[in-house]
Enzyme design. Sequence first.
Site, short mmCIF file in Angstrom:
data_model
loop_
_atom_site.label_atom_id
_atom_site.label_comp_id
_atom_site.label_asym_id
_atom_site.label_seq_id
_atom_site.Cartn_x
_atom_site.Cartn_y
_atom_site.Cartn_z
CE LYS A 146 -4.73 1.93 0.38
NZ LYS A 146 -5.43 1.19 1.45
CG ASP A 153 -2.17 -0.86 1.00
OD1 ASP A 153 -2.77 -1.25 2.01
OD2 ASP A 153 -2.52 -1.15 -0.16
CG HIS A 189 -2.01 -5.32 -3.99
ND1 HIS A 189 -1.40 -4.19 -4.49
CD2 HIS A 189 -2.86 -4.89 -3.02
CE1 HIS A 189 -1.85 -3.13 -3.84
NE2 HIS A 189 -2.75 -3.52 -2.95
CG HIS A 199 -3.36 1.85 -3.59
ND1 HIS A 199 -4.70 1.59 -3.67
CD2 HIS A 199 -2.79 0.70 -3.10
CE1 HIS A 199 -4.93 0.35 -3.26
NE2 HIS A 199 -3.79 -0.22 -2.90
CG ASP A 245 -4.94 -6.23 0.90
OD1 ASP A 245 -5.22 -5.53 -0.09
OD2 ASP A 245 -4.71 -5.74 2.03
#
Length: 521
Positions: A384, A381, A433, A409, A462
Site C-alpha cells: 500500500k 500491506d 493473502h 497492493h 486479516d
Amino acid sequence: MNARDKSIPKDDSGIYASAWHHSSFPLIAINRNTGIVLDVNHAVEEMTGYSSAELIGKPYLSLHFPEERSVIANAIEQFSGSSVLKHVHIQHKELHAIPIEISFACSLNIRNVMILIISFRDLKFVSQSEFELQVKKWELAAYASAVMALSKAKSREDLMQAVCEALTHEHRYILAWVGIADNTYEKDVRIVAASGRNIAYIDDLKISWSENSSFGRGPTGTAIRTGTIQVLNDVEEHPNFKPWGEKARLAGIRSCATIPFVFEQNRHGALMVYSSDASTFGPAQIELFERLADEIAHGLNFFSHFDLIEDERRKCKAAELNLSNALLETIKAMAKTMENRDPYTAGHQDRVAIIACAIGQQLGLSEAQLKSIEMAALVHDIGKIAVPIEILTKPKSLSTAEFCLIKEHPLTGYNILKDVPFPWPVAEIVYQHHEKIDGSGYPRGLRGDQILLEARVLAVADIVEAMASYRPYRPALGIDIALNEIQRQSGEKLDTEIVAACVNMFKQGYFSLPIPLRQPD
C-alpha cells in the site's frame, strides 16, 4: 541527411515533433520487430551519456546489462498494452548502472513499421521513503544471503563467493573480491573470490601487503598491515592508488572500501568493495561490510577446525537466530514505513500477526510455519506504500477505479519482498493473502490448495482484525460481527478448519483482541 532521417519513417503522428524531443521524461522509440533504436529524446541522452547519433541504429537491449536482457526482451515480445517493468538498470556510457523503471507506453504502426515507445523513470529520484525502503531491503538481502551461505557452504570458496555475490547483487556495487595475504617473501595478496560486472578489473591485478612495495601501500595492503578499515572516497585523488589508477579509470571505479579480517589465529585477509560513484560508503555500509567480513572469518575458521564441527553447528544455529531477529526488526521497519503514511491502519499489521499466529498454534503448525506467518503478517500491506494516501484515508466508499488501485497492493508487496532471501515463503504469502478458496479472490484468482496454508490463515486473521477495528469509512463493528462474517464465508471463500480454529479460540475465552478498537486521535 542525419541518422534519424535514415532510420525513422515519417508521418503525421507527431512522435518526432518538438514536444517529443523536449520532454523531461526519457523517451525512446524502437523497431518492435528488430529491436533497433529509431529515436531518442534529449532526456535519454542526459541519462545515458550517449548522444542520439550513438544510440540510433543500436540494438536497444545493448543498453541493459546481459543478465537482464532476456526479461526485458520477453516484456517487449509480450507487450499488448501499457505496462511497467521494475528493478532493472540502464548501463551508462561510463559503465555504471542506473536503476530504472521501464514503462512500455504504446505501439504504433508508421508506414508498416511497428514502433514501440518506451519511457524510463530514474529510481535515484524516488521519494525518500521508497529510497530508504530499497536501501533497507538491499542491506537485508546482502546480509541474509551471506549468513545463509555460511550454514550451507560446502567449501571456503563457496562461502567467500557468496559474500561477493551478495554485495554486487542488483548492481549497487560494481565489484567485490576477497583476498588472502600470503606469508611469502613478496607478501602477495591472492584474490580467492570475486563478483561484479567489472570483474575484468582483477585480471593480472598486482596487490601486496608489503610496506616496501608501491603495490602494498594501497588500501588493501594498508588494511591488512594495520588492521584498520580503509575508505577512499575518490581513488583518482589518492596518491597511494596510483599503481592501479589507469586500470581503475578504464573499469569505471571511483571509490573503494577495504575491510581487514583475521582467521586461523594469525592469517590475514581483506574484503574489497568498489563503486562507480565517488563518496559512496557511509557508516551504515561500512558496518554491513564489517559484519560480512566477520562472517568470512568465521566461515574460514569453521572449515579449518573439523574437530569442532558440533560446536560450529551450534554457532550456525545462533547465527540463524540472529538472522531471524534481524529479519524481524527489518520487517517491522518496513511495516513502519507504510503505517506512518496511514494512521488508521497503524498497528493493523501487528494485530493481524498476533491473531494469525494464535490461529496457527490452534492448528498445531510447525515453528517454521508460525514464523513465516508472523513475518508475512507484519508486512502483508506493505504494497500500500504505492497507493495514494488520499485513497487509503478516504472517509467513504471507494470508487471502482480506486478499489482497482487498492487491489494492486498484494502484487506490489510481492515485488518489494521477492528478492529478499527469507528462509520462509514470505513474499508468496503476501502475494496470496487476498485469494479465496473458490477462486473469487485477487490478484490471481487462485483456488483451494493453490493457496498456501499460511496465506489462508492470514486471510482469516486479516478479515477479523479489519472488521473489528475502526476504519475511516465506518466505526468498529466488533468481534462478534467479525466472527459471524468468517463463519458465513467458511467453506466457500475461507478454509473451514482455519475458520473453526479462529472462532473456537475467541469463543472459549482464552484469546482476545490485543487492541484498543477506537478511532485514532
